[in-house]
Write an enzyme that holds these catalytic residues in place. Structure first.
Site, PDB file in Angstrom:
ATOM      1  CB  THR A 156      -1.116   3.293   6.370  1.00  0.00           C
ATOM      2  OG1 THR A 156      -2.298   2.886   5.917  1.00  0.00           O
ATOM      3  CG2 THR A 156      -0.003   3.109   5.184  1.00  0.00           C
ATOM      4  N   GLY A 195      -8.250  -0.285   3.324  1.00  0.00           N
ATOM      5  CA  GLY A 195      -9.221  -0.760   2.371  1.00  0.00           C
ATOM      6  C   GLY A 195     -10.011  -2.207   2.641  1.00  0.00           C
ATOM      7  CD  GLU A 449       1.283  -2.153  -3.733  1.00  0.00           C
ATOM      8  OE1 GLU A 449       2.544  -2.829  -3.919  1.00  0.00           O
ATOM      9  OE2 GLU A 449       0.161  -2.654  -3.027  1.00  0.00           O
TER      10      GLU A 449
END
Lengths: 729, 729
Positions: A156, A195, A449
Site C-alpha cells: 500500500t 508493518g 486483506e
C-alpha cells in the site's frame, strides 16, 4: 412533612463465586464433549490446551500489564516473542503450527500481525512469486529461520490501497547495469502502513510498476534490502519514518518508506510469472490469477479468528452478567443477576449463537481452502483443459465464499465485541476489562486483506454472475446450489403457521430470500446494461443491491454450514450427552434471530406473513430464555483459559470484583509524589477569588472626566491668555 | 509465452486541492445562510466562531499532539485549562457559556468531562440538594470560582451503577458528636469511576445510605472533604486509588474511594429535601422527584453533542471521500473520487441526513428542557394542585423524550463515527486522522448519565403508559400526540404507489408504525398482567417490545422535529437562496432511509407494500446521488474550523496527503538510537541458523550401544571370575 417509613436492611445476596458455581450445577450437556464438538475434536482441543499452558508460562506472553505499556515497550516485547516462535515454526508440522498461531492471535493480535508480516506476507510473496532458484536463494539467505533478515511487505501507498494496479512506485530496468531502479516519484506514492518497516525489517517485498524500455508492464514484486542487519542503519536511498500511534495493535511497528533511485540486482524481481531477460525482453505466463490463491489464506484465517474473538468477548460478557446483580424485580429476595433480564439475554445470546455458527463455518471454510491449495499444488504446465477449468472454478468459488465470509464475519466479530463491552456497563470502559482493546485490535480486520465493503461487492458480483449461469442452465456447486432450483425457489413460502419454526422451513426461508435478493441485484444490473451502461458502470449502479445480496446470501450460508456440521456431529455423538440437542437449539436461535434482523426481506418476498414473523420473534425470546439456563456452561465450552481471556470480568471463578479491584490497584501503584500538583493544581486553587470583570473598578470614567476638565481648564486659560494678548495689542 | 501488451503511462489526475475546489464551485444553496440555518441563527454562529478562534489561539488547546501524550501529561493539560475556563464561567452569561462549553466538548471531551464533574455534577448536586444556608456556605467556601476546592461526584460503586437505591456506602448519624460517619462496608461498595478522585478533587458529593437510629432511610448526599487543598494529602479515613487506563477520555482522572469511618458535620448532608435534626428526627419533603429535573440537563446536552460529533466525523469522511481517488470505472480518464461510488454515498449521506436531523431535534430538546427548568424554578410550596400536576406532567414528558433521544442519538453518534472511520479505509486506523479517538471518547456517552439500554426501556415504559392513557381518552401532548388518533392511525396505509414519497405519506408512515409497535408493547404487557404477573415482571417480559417501541417512536419523533423546524425556517428564509429546498431533500433522505432501515415494521404493519418499499429504496439511491453533488458544501455548512476537526483527512483545503504526511512525521521524529535493536533484534538475527531438533545428533544410540557392550563385557568378566573361583574351590 412526615417521617419517612424506613426500609429494612437487605439480606446479603450470594457471593459472585457462589452465584457462578450455581450456574454450573446442572448443565444440560456434557461440557467436555461440547468442548470437543466446538473445538474440532479431542485432538485439536488437547493441542489448544497444550498451547494455552505453554504461553501462560512464557513470561513474554504476560498479558495482565499490556494496557499500561508504552508503544516502544509493547513493540519490543513483540519482537522478543519471535525467539521462541521461530523455534516452533521451524520444528512443528504446518497444521499444528497453524493452530498454535490461531491461539496466539487471540492472545496477542499485534504479535500475530508482526509474525504474519514476515511469514505470511513476505515469505508468502517469495513462495508464490519466486522461481525455484530464487526461492532457494532466499532460503539460503535465512528467510525461514529469520537469520540475518526480517521481512516486510510493501504494497500500500499513501494514496493507494485497494487498487494495487494503480500503485505509483516504479521499478525501472536499467540495461546498462542489469539492475532495477526502485523509486518513489511523489509523497502520495510513499509506501504507507508497512508493518515492520518503522523499526524491525531488513528487507521489503516492494510492489512497483515494472518499466522496461520506457514501457509500463503493471505491478510486480521486488525484494529490496532496507537496512544493514548488523547495525540496522538504513541503506542508501532508503528513507523510512514511523507511522506512530494507531487505533490498536501498537505492538506492530508500521512505517512509511520512500525509495530514491534504489538499485537492486535484476534477480531481485520475483520472476515466476513474469520474466525480464538480460536484454530487457518481458515474458508473462498465462493464468497469473492462480497466484491469488495465496491471498485467500489470510481471509480464511480471519473467519476463524472472528469466531474466536467473538467467543472470547462473549465469555467475558456472559460470565459477568451471570454474577452482576442490579435492581430487584417484584418481590425477589435479592437483586437480579443481569443475565436474568430478558433484554440482557437478547443482547448476548443471539450473538453467542452467531459465534458458534461462525465457528463451525470457519472449519468448513478452512477445509475448502485446503482442498484448493492441494489442487493448486498438483496443477502444472502439463494439466489439461478440464483440470484447468476445474481449478479455476474452484478458485472462483473459494474466492467468492471467502470474500463474503471474511467481510461479514469480521464485522460480526467487531459488533459482538462492542455489544459485549457495552453490556458490561461502565466497567466495559476500563482498559483492564479487556474489551475496549479487543475492539481497537479487531477494527482493522474489517479493512485490511480486502476492505470489507469492497469484498462484499465482489461477493455480490459473483452472485450476479451465478444467477446468470443458473438462468443459462449451468449446474451450480456448493454455496449457491440453491439457485439450481430457479425459478420455483423464488416463490416458495412458509406452508402454514404451524410450520414456521421447522428447521426445513427456516432453511427454505433463507434459500428463497437469498435467491430473491440475488435476482434483484441481477435484474438491476441487466436493466442498466440494457439502458446502455457499460458492464462496470452497471455493476457500480447496482452496488447497494449487490451488497444486500451478499449479506443475505452469507447469513443463509452460515446457517446451512452450521446445520450441515450438526448432521455430521449427530452421527458420532451419543445423544444422551445433550451436546447435539443443545447445539440444535443454538442453530435454531441463529436461524430465527437472523431472520428477525433481516425481517424486511422475509416479508417483502412473502416467505413469511406478518403473523409468522411474530412467531419468529416469540421463538427468539423463548430460545434466549432456554439458552440462558446453560449460558455459563456454553461459554465454558469455548474453552479459553483465564490467561487468554485476560479480563477480570470474565474469570472462570466468577470472583469478578476482587480480581478487578486487584488488577486496577496493581496496574496503578500509589505515586508518592503527585505528578502535577505543585505545577498546576496548587496555583489554581490558591489564586485570589475571582471577581466579575468590572471596568468601573478602573475608574476610567472619573479619569476621563478629570482629563476633560483639565483640558477645558487649559483651553479656558489659553483663551484668556489670547484675550489678554489681544487686549494688550 | 508472449510479450505482454504494455499499458500507457497515465495522465495525472487533478490534485486534491483542485478536486476540492471543484466541489465548491457551484453549491445549490447560499453556504453562509445554510450555516446560520444549521447553527441556530447568525448570533449563535458568530459566537461559535468567536469561541473557535479563542481556543485555536490558546496554547493549552493545542490538539495536534494529543495522540502521543502520556496519561499524566494529558491529565495535567486538562487541569491547566481550568484557569481560563473558570474566568468564563464566572463572567459569561449562562446561555453564552453553555454554548462555549458545547464547542469545547467537541474539541476536548475529557476536559468537558472534568469541568462538568465539578460544575455540572458536584455544584449541581449542591444547587439542587442544599438548603439556602448550605448553598451560601459552599459558595463562600469557594465552590463557584474553584477557590480552595475542586469537587467530584461519588455516586457509582464497584458493584452498583444504575441502581442508585442499592448503593452500599453508609452515612450513619452519630447523635453523640452531631456528625455523620461515612463508611465503605466492603470492596464491592468502593466508590468507583469517580472522575477527579484520583488526582484532582478536594471534596466529594457522596451518595450513601442515610442511617439514623439504626434505620435506613435510603440514598442521600453528603459533602465529604477528601484532601487538604494546601498539600493534597489525603484526609484521615480516606483511601483513594487510580482507575488508570480507559477506552477514552484519559484526560479525566477517574479514581476509586474507600471511606473508613470518616466523620463530617451533620450540616454536610444536603438537606433541602430530607432533614435530620440534632435529635435524630428525619423529615422528608414530598415531590422529591422534582429534583430529577437537574439530571436531565446532561442528557439534553448529550443530544446536541451527538449531533455535533456526527457532523465532525462526517466532515472528515466526506472531505476525504471527495479527494481520494481509487479505481477507474469504465473509460473514465482518471481514477474516480470515492464519493462518486454509489456504495460510498450510501455509507455516508444517510448518516449526514441523520446528523442534520439530530441537530434540529437537539434545538427543540433544549427548548423543552429550558421551559421545564423555568417552570420548576417558579414552582414552590405555594403552588396549587393544577400547577403541581402541570409541572409533573411536563417533567414526565421531558424525562421520557430526553431518555429516548439521549439513547438513540448517542448510539447514532457512535455508529456514525465508526462508519466514517471505516469509510476512510486504512487511514481511518491511524490515530492522527482523529476518528479512532473520537470513537473511544464517544463510547462512554452510551453508558453514563443513564445506560442507553435502560433509558430505552424507560422511554418504552412511558410509551406503554401513554398508550393506556390514550385508550382511556386522555389527550396526549407533544411527541405522543399521534396516539390521540387511535384506533384509525393503526390501520392507515399509503394510498397509492404515486403517493409513496409525499412528505405527508412519510409522516403518516412513521405515526402509523410507531402506534403499532407501541400497541404491540402495550398488548404484551397487558397479556402478562392478565396472566397474573406483577407489574414490574410483566414490564420486564415485554422489554424487547418496549425497546422496539422506543426505537421506532424516537426515529419518527426526530423526523417530525426536523420537518417542524423546516416549516419554521421556510417562513423566514428567502427561497431563492436554496437553503430550505436543500434541507427538505436532506429531511426526505432521513425519512426514507430510516424507513428502509426499519423496513420490517413498515411491511409488517402494511403501511407500505413490497412494491412501495422498492420505491423507497430507489428514492434513497436517488437522493444520495442528488446530495452527493453538494456534499462538500454541506459539511462546510457544519462550520467547524480545521483546529476543531483536528484531522488531516478533513482539512478544508483538501490537501489531505501533505497535511497527513507532515502530521505523522512531526509526531514521530526520527530516533537517533534504536530503542531496542541491541537488546532484541541483533541477538535475534545473529543467532546460529536454526536446525530441526534431531535427537540422533546427540549420538545417544551409539552411546547406549557402547554402554551395553561395556556392561556385557563386565558381566562376562564377572562370570569368568565366578567360574574361576568355582574351579579353584
Amino acid at each position: 412533612m412526615s417521617p419517612r417509613t424506613p426500609a429494612p436492611i437487605e439480606k446479603a445476596a450470594p457471593s459472585p463465586r457462589e452465584t457462578m458455581a450455581a450456574e454450573r450445577a446442572s448443565p444440560p450437556f456434557d461440557v467436555r464433549r461440547m468442548i470437543y464438538a466446538m473445538g474440532g475434536g479431542q485432538r485439536n482441543v488437547e493441542l489448544k490446551e497444550k498451547f494455552m499452558q505453554e504461553i501462560e508460562r512464557d513470561p513474554l506472553f504476560k498479558l495482565s500489564d499490556i494496557h499500561d505499556l508504552t508503544k516502544n515497550q509493547i513493540r519490543e516485547r513483540t519482537m522478543a516473542k519471535f525467539q521462541s516462535m521461530v523455534h516452533y515454526v521451524v520444528n512443528e508440522r504446518l497444521d499444528v503450527f497453524t493452530k498454535r498461531m490461531e491461539l496466539v492471535g487471540i492472545a496477542d493480535p499485534a504479535f500475530w500481525t508482526r509474525f504474519g508480516v514476515h511469514y505470511g506476507l513476505f515469505l508468502g510473496a517469495i513462495r508464490s512469486g519466486a522461481t525455484a532458484n530464487q526461492f532457494s536463494y532466499w532460503l539460503e539467505k535465512g528467510v525461514l529461520g529469520l537469520n540475518g533478515m526480517a521481512g516486510c511487505f510493501g504494497m500500500t501507498e499513501l494514496a493507494h490501497g485497494s487498487n494495487v494496479a494503480g500503485l505509483e512506485t516504479t521499478g525501472t530496468f536499467d540495461e546498462g547495469s542489469d539492475e532495477f531502479v526502485i523509486h518513489t516519484p511523489s509523497v502520495s506514492a510513499t509506501k504507507w502502513w508497512i508493518g515492520g518497516a518503522a523499526q524491525t525489517a531488513t528487507h521489503c517485498a516492494v510492489f512497483a510498476q515494472l518499466i522496461v524500455k520506457g514501457v509500463v508492464h503493471g505491478t510486480h514484486t521486488f525484494i529490496v534490502p532496507l537496512r544493514d542487519p548488523k547495525t540496522f542503519s538504513l541503506l542508501p536511498g532508503i528513507t523510512i519514518g514511523d507511522i506512530g500511534k494507531k487505533m490498536g495493535r501498537d505492538g506492530i511497528d508500521n512505517g512509511w518508506i520512500q525509495f530514491t533511485n534504489v538499485r537492486v540486482p535484476r534477480a531481485y524481481m520475483l520472476m515466476k510469472h513474469t520474466q525480464v531477460t538480460r536484454e530487457g525482453q518481458v515474458f508473462k505466463a498465462p493464468l497469473a490469477q492462480l497466484t491469488y490463491g495465496a491471498l485467500l489464506q489470510g481471509r480464511t484465517a480471519m473467519v476463524a479468528d472472528a469466531a474466536n474473538v467473538s467467543k472470547k468477548a462473549l465469555t467475558i460478557a456472559v460470565r459477568y452478567a451471570a454474577v452482576r446483580r442490579q435492581f430487584k424485580v417484584g418481590h425477589k429476595e435479592f437483586e437480579s443477576q443481569i443475565l436474568d433480564y430478558p433484554i440482557h439475554q437478547r443482547r448476548l445470546l443471539p450473538l453467542l449463537a452467531q459465534a458458534v455458527a461462525m465457528g463451525f463455518t470457519a472449519v468448513q471454510m478452512t477445509a475448502m481452502y485446503e482442498s484448493l491449495t492441494a489442487q493448486l499444488e498438483s496443477f502444472g504446465a502439463d494439466s489439461d483443459e478440464v483440470e484447468t477449468k476445474d481449478v479455476l472454478d474452484k478458485l472462483k468459488e473459494t474466492h467468492a465464499t471467502s470474500a463474503g465470509l471474511k467481510a461479514f464475519c469480521t464485522w460480526n466479530g467487531l459488533e459482538t465485541i462492542e455489544k459485549c463491552r457495552a453490556s458490561c456497563g461502565g466497567h466495559g470502559y476500563s482498559s483492564y476489562t479487556g474489551l475496549s482493546s479487543m475492539y481497537n485490535d479487531q477494527a482493522v480486520q474489517c479493512t485490511w486483506e480486502g476492505d470489507n465493503t469492497i469484498l462484499t461487492l465482489q461477493a455480490g458480483r459473483s452472485l450476479v454472475g451465478s444467477y446468470s449461469d443458473a438462468l443459462a442452465g449451468t449446474e451450480l456447486p456448493g454455496g449457491t446450489s440453491y439457485l439450481n432450483s430457479l425459478p420455483s425457489i423464488l416463490t416458495i413460502s412458509c406452508p402454514s403457521d404451524a410450520d414456521t419454526l421447522k428447521p426445513e422451513t427456516i432453511d427454505n426461508a433463507w434459500k428463497c430470500v437469498a435467491a430473491n435478493v440475488v435476482k434483484n441485484a441481477h435484474g438491476q444490473y441487466e436493466k442498466f446494461v440494457k439502458e446502455g451502461k457499460g458492464k462496470e458502470e452497471a455493476l457500480e449502479m447496482c452496488s447497494q443491491e449487490r451488497f444486500v445480496a451478499a449479506k443475505v446470501h452469507t447469513a443463509g450460508y452460515i446457517y446451512r454450514q452450521f446445520r450441515e456440521a450438526l448432521v455430521e456431529l449427530a452421527q458420532k455423538e451419543d445423544p444422551s450427552n445433550g451436546v447435539v440437542a443443545t447445539l440444535e437449539k443454538i442453530c435454531a436461535l441463529y436461524g430465527v434471530w437472523s431472520i428477525e434482523e433481516n425481517a424486511g426481506y422475509f416479508l417483502k418476498y412473502k416467505f413469511f406473513t406478518p403473523e409468522q414473523m411474530d412467531i419468529i420473534t416469540a421463538e427468539v425470546n423463548a430460545l434466549c430464555l432456554e439458552l440462558r439456563k446453560c449460558a455459563v456452561p456454553l461459554v465454558d465450552s469455548f474453552n479459553f483459559s483465564d490467561h487468554i481471556i485476560n479480563s477480570p470480568l470474565g474469570v472462570y471463578s466468577g470472583d469478578v470484583y476482587k480480581v478487578y479491584f486487584d488488577r486496577v490497584r496493581e496496574s496503578n501503584p500509589h505515586e508518592s509524589v503527585h505528578p502535577y500538583f505543585d505545577r498546576i493544581i496548587k496555583p489554581l486553587l490558591e489564586r485570589e477569588p475571582l471577581e466579575l470583570d468590572d471596568a468601573e473598578e478602573m475608574e476610567l470614567d472619573e479619569e476621563i472626566a478629570e482629563m476633560k476638565s483639565e483640558r477645558d481648564e487649559a483651553i479656558k486659560e489659553a483663551k484668556a491668555a489670547k484675550k489678554a494678548l489681544k487686549a494688550k495689542a
